[in-house]
Design a protein around this motif. Sequence first.
Motif, PDB file in Angstrom:
ATOM      1  N   ASN A   1      15.323  -7.643   7.876  1.00 34.42           N
ATOM      2  CA  ASN A   1      13.957  -8.349   7.644  1.00 34.42           C
ATOM      3  C   ASN A   1      12.849  -7.813   7.083  1.00 34.42           C
ATOM      4  O   ASN A   1      12.777  -6.707   6.684  1.00 34.42           O
ATOM      5  N   ASP A   2      11.740  -8.456   7.107  1.00 37.83           N
ATOM      6  CA  ASP A   2      10.413  -7.856   6.724  1.00 37.83           C
ATOM      7  C   ASP A   2       9.175  -7.544   7.780  1.00 37.83           C
ATOM      8  O   ASP A   2       9.476  -7.882   8.869  1.00 37.83           O
ATOM      9  N   PHE A   3       8.383  -6.503   7.091  1.00 38.30           N
ATOM     10  CA  PHE A   3       7.384  -6.455   8.083  1.00 38.30           C
ATOM     11  C   PHE A   3       5.975  -6.233   7.510  1.00 38.30           C
ATOM     12  O   PHE A   3       5.998  -5.687   6.398  1.00 38.30           O
ATOM     13  N   THR A   4       4.980  -6.542   8.078  1.00 36.96           N
ATOM     14  CA  THR A   4       3.576  -6.615   7.455  1.00 36.96           C
ATOM     15  C   THR A   4       2.416  -5.631   8.186  1.00 36.96           C
ATOM     16  O   THR A   4       2.842  -5.807   9.638  1.00 36.96           O
ATOM     17  N   VAL A   5       1.713  -5.047   7.946  1.00 42.40           N
ATOM     18  CA  VAL A   5       0.982  -3.754   8.726  1.00 42.40           C
ATOM     19  C   VAL A   5      -0.400  -4.223   8.086  1.00 42.40           C
ATOM     20  O   VAL A   5      -0.676  -4.186   6.809  1.00 42.40           O
ATOM     21  N   VAL A   6      -1.472  -4.429   9.010  1.00 43.33           N
ATOM     22  CA  VAL A   6      -2.816  -4.438   8.584  1.00 43.33           C
ATOM     23  C   VAL A   6      -3.325  -2.794   9.150  1.00 43.33           C
ATOM     24  O   VAL A   6      -3.072  -2.688  10.221  1.00 43.33           O
ATOM     25  N   LEU A   7      -4.097  -2.168   8.178  1.00 37.44           N
ATOM     26  CA  LEU A   7      -4.647  -0.936   8.715  1.00 37.44           C
ATOM     27  C   LEU A   7      -5.948  -0.912   8.638  1.00 37.44           C
ATOM     28  O   LEU A   7      -6.613  -1.296   7.622  1.00 37.44           O
ATOM     29  N   ILE A   8      -6.932  -0.680   9.697  1.00 35.17           N
ATOM     30  CA  ILE A   8      -8.268  -0.511   9.812  1.00 35.17           C
ATOM     31  C   ILE A   8      -8.643   0.802  10.135  1.00 35.17           C
ATOM     32  O   ILE A   8      -8.537   1.256  11.193  1.00 35.17           O
ATOM     33  N   ASP A   9      -9.304   1.481   9.424  1.00 34.85           N
ATOM     34  CA  ASP A   9     -10.014   2.697   9.432  1.00 34.85           C
ATOM     35  C   ASP A   9     -11.502   2.892   9.183  1.00 34.85           C
ATOM     36  O   ASP A   9     -11.766   3.520   8.154  1.00 34.85           O
ATOM     37  N   VAL A  10     -12.240   2.397   9.941  1.00 36.97           N
ATOM     38  CA  VAL A  10     -13.793   2.338   9.685  1.00 36.97           C
ATOM     39  C   VAL A  10     -14.438   2.789  10.759  1.00 36.97           C
ATOM     40  O   VAL A  10     -13.785   2.474  11.988  1.00 36.97           O
TER      41      VAL A  10
END
Length: 410
Positions: A401-410
Motif C-alpha cells: 500500500n501507500d504512505f504519506t509523510v509531512v516533514l516540519i523543520d522550522v
Amino acid sequence: MNQKLRCQAQQIMEYAIGKSLPDRAVAEALEQYDFSGRIYLVAIGKAAWQMANAAVRCLKVPVVDGIVLTKYGHMKGDIPGVRCFEGGHPIVDENGLAGTQAILDMTANLTAQDRVLFLISGGGSALFEKPLVPLSALQELNRQLLAAGASVTEINILRKRLSAVKGGRFAKWCEPAHIDSVILSDVLGDPLDMIASGPAAPDRSTCEDALGIVKKYGLEVLEEVLACLGQETPKQLGHVSNRVIGSVAQLCQAAAEKCRELGYETHILTDRMCCEAREAGRFMASIAGSGLGTGKRAYVAGGECVVHLHGKGLGGRNQELALAAAEGLAGLSGVALFSVGSDGTDGPTDAAGGYVDGDSLAALEARGIHLQDALADNDSYHALEAVGGLLKTGPTGTNVNDFTVVLIDV
C-alpha cells in the motif's frame, strides 16, 4: 524547492520501501512450515517475483513446478524451476489470462500428498483471473469502478463473483492438496478474503453486498454479469493455512523509524487512511500548518486513497494527494509533504508518488500551471513533473500500500 527536505524525503522513501521487501519475511515464514510431499509454487501479484525468488532460495527441497504471474516490468530474471508470466494491471488482459490458465493446468489433479505454496501480493486481483463472463465485460466493469472511485474492497467483492479463481475458488480447485498461503497485504486491516480477492480464503462478502455496489455506483452491466453476482462463493476451506508477512502498518513503522533517525519527533496518525486523495492531501497540509513552531516534527499516514476521474490527464492517487497539498503548504518554509506507493507505480505512470513543499505552488504558477485546473483534469503527473516533484523508484519488489509523510523543520 527545499533541497534538504527533498533529500530527506528520498531517504525516508527508500528506507521504508527497503524495509518492506519480502525476502527476509518469506524466509522466516517458510521456517514455520514442515514441507513434505510434492511442492508446487504459485506466486501472484506485483511482488510475486521477489517472493518466489526468496522462497526458492530458502526451501530445503526443490519444487516440482512453479509459476510466477506478475505485472509487466516486475520480473528481475530467471528463477530455477519456475516459469514466469507477466500480465496487465489494473485491467486484466490476455497475457494475464494465459498465466492464470498455466497455473490452473499445473494444479489440476492434485492429490492429498501434494502441497501448494501460494505466495500472494497486491495486484493479484487483476493478474490472476479466469473470468466467468467475457473479458470485455470484465474490463468495462473495472473501468467503471475505477472511474467512480470505488474502494479496493468494493471492487474485489464484484471481482470474486465474476471469476473462477477468486473468492476461495482457486482453493476449491486445488482440493484435496493442502495450500500454504504466504501473504503480503495491500489491504487495510489485512482481511484475508480481500487481499488479491482472496483466491484461497473463505469469502465473507455476500451476493447482496455485490448487488448493492452495482446499485450504489449505478453500474451498467450485462445480464450474465448480474447472474454471476447472484452466485455465492465458498464460505469454508479446511485445507488452507494463511500467514500475513507484511502490511501497510509495518510500512508506516519503517517510515517513522527513519524520520526519528533524521531527528524528527514522529507521530503515526493512521495506517488505515481511506478517503478522496485530494482531501487527504489538504488534510495533511493542514496538519503541517498547525504544527509550525513546535519543533522538528514528522507525521506519517498509511492506507489507500481513491481518485474520482473527471479529467483526461495523467496521474495517480499519491501524486494527486501531493499536488492537492501544495496550496495548503504555500509560503511555508521548512515544510514538505510526500506520498508514495510502495510498489513503485502510482496509477498508470512511471512515478511512485509526489513531493511538494512551501515553494511548489509558486513554482507551478511561474510555469503557467494553475493547481485547480490540474486537479480538475486529474493531471497531477505533468504538474509535479514541471516542478521536480515526481518521486520515481521503478518496480520495487513489494506492495504493501501507500504512505504519506509531512516533514516540519522550522
